[in-house]
Design an enzyme around this catalytic site. Structure first.
Site, PDB file in Angstrom:
ATOM      1  N   ASP A   8       5.443  -5.072  -4.995  1.00 21.55           N
ATOM      2  CA  ASP A   8       5.722  -6.487  -4.813  1.00 21.55           C
ATOM      3  C   ASP A   8       5.173  -7.220  -6.035  1.00 21.55           C
ATOM      4  OD1 ASP A   8       2.958  -6.678  -4.455  1.00 21.55           O
ATOM      5  OD2 ASP A   8       3.079  -7.629  -2.485  1.00 21.55           O
ATOM      6  N   CYS A  66       1.242  -2.798  -3.580  1.00 19.21           N
ATOM      7  CA  CYS A  66       1.193  -4.226  -3.285  1.00 19.21           C
ATOM      8  C   CYS A  66      -0.249  -4.665  -3.509  1.00 19.21           C
ATOM      9  CB  CYS A  66       1.717  -4.551  -1.884  1.00 19.21           C
ATOM     10  SG  CYS A  66       0.720  -3.991  -0.498  1.00 19.21           S
ATOM     11  N   GLY A  67      -0.564  -5.891  -3.205  1.00 26.59           N
ATOM     12  CA  GLY A  67      -1.900  -6.406  -3.507  1.00 26.59           C
ATOM     13  C   GLY A  67      -3.018  -5.568  -2.922  1.00 26.59           C
ATOM     14  N   THR A  68      -2.982  -5.356  -1.602  1.00 21.81           N
ATOM     15  CA  THR A  68      -4.013  -4.558  -0.941  1.00 21.81           C
ATOM     16  C   THR A  68      -3.536  -3.150  -0.616  1.00 21.81           C
ATOM     17  OG1 THR A  68      -3.315  -5.233   1.268  1.00 21.81           O
ATOM     18  CG2 THR A  68      -5.001  -6.601   0.170  1.00 21.81           C
ATOM     19  N   GLY A  69      -2.247  -2.922  -0.673  1.00 23.08           N
ATOM     20  CA  GLY A  69      -1.667  -1.646  -0.275  1.00 23.08           C
ATOM     21  C   GLY A  69      -1.352  -1.583   1.206  1.00 23.08           C
ATOM     22  N   GLY A  71       0.286  -3.848   3.341  1.00 13.25           N
ATOM     23  CA  GLY A  71       1.655  -4.212   3.707  1.00 13.25           C
ATOM     24  C   GLY A  71       2.662  -3.148   3.314  1.00 13.25           C
ATOM     25  N   HIS A  99      -4.025  17.700   3.297  1.00  9.76           N
ATOM     26  CA  HIS A  99      -4.061  17.745   4.753  1.00  9.76           C
ATOM     27  C   HIS A  99      -2.889  17.049   5.416  1.00  9.76           C
ATOM     28  CE1 HIS A  99      -8.702  18.487   4.967  1.00  9.76           C
ATOM     29  NE2 HIS A  99      -8.062  19.373   4.211  1.00  9.76           N
ATOM     30  N   ARG A 110      -4.487  -5.231  -6.411  1.00 10.62           N
ATOM     31  CA  ARG A 110      -5.567  -6.210  -6.544  1.00 10.62           C
ATOM     32  C   ARG A 110      -6.954  -5.611  -6.334  1.00 10.62           C
ATOM     33  NH1 ARG A 110      -2.666 -11.121  -3.220  1.00 10.62           N
ATOM     34  NH2 ARG A 110      -1.420 -11.899  -4.963  1.00 10.62           N
ATOM     35  N   HIS A 134      -2.904  22.543   9.041  1.00 10.31           N
ATOM     36  CA  HIS A 134      -2.400  21.181   8.842  1.00 10.31           C
ATOM     37  C   HIS A 134      -0.902  21.086   9.101  1.00 10.31           C
ATOM     38  CE1 HIS A 134      -6.332  20.309   7.263  1.00 10.31           C
ATOM     39  NE2 HIS A 134      -6.203  21.316   6.414  1.00 10.31           N
TER      40      HIS A 134
END
Length: 148
Positions: A8, A66-69, A71, A99, A110, A134
């Protein structure tokens, strides 16, 4: 290896950094799905095409930012067959691959510097799925997807 990458507006600059790093320094084929600037856009519009490219096997892996990951993680994991993992440092990327057989790496534009992001990408791309105990867990995830 072929990678799809998308972001984004908040992670546009990091996407460009990672894209160029992969193409120029690593010689990896990268398909850039946007965003194409830091002008405000909606991350789901980029997450879905990236996820579809991964699940259709048009690319080996996806990288979503994205900014924080957060979303982008939520949105990309709505595509059946995607196992997107938000990784803020290399150890998370290592275990996401070992795993969880993650096929999409999600980064936080960000919250991470570009050097840390590059190390995290390298770890993700250079780590194989362990299989074994796994594998049954990944199969259980696939069953959940089929039921819903």
């Amino acid at each position: 290896m072929k990678i799809a990458i998308a972001s984004d507006h908040a992670a546009y600059e990091m996407k460009e950094t990672i894209k160029n790093y992969l193409k120029i320094e690593k010689g990896i084929d990268v398909i850039d799905l946007g965003a194409n600037s830091s002008e405000s856009v909606d991350y789901p519009d980029y997450a879905e095409p990236l996820g579809l490219m991964v699940t259709s096997k048009e690319v080996d892996f996806g990288i979503a930012l994205c900014g924080t990951g957060i979303g982008m993680s939520i949105a990309v994991n709505k595509v059946k067959g995607v196992r997107g993992a938000l990784c803020l440092y290399p150890t998370m990327a290592e275990f996401a691959r070992k795993h969880n057989d993650a096929n999409v790496l999600v980064l936080a534009g960000r919250l991470m510097g570009s050097d840390l992001a590059k190390l995290t990408v390298d770890t993700f791309l250079n780590t194989d799925f362990d299989g074994g105990r796994h594998k049954k867990r990944i199969e259980k995830i696939a069953r959940i997807e089929k039921q819903n």
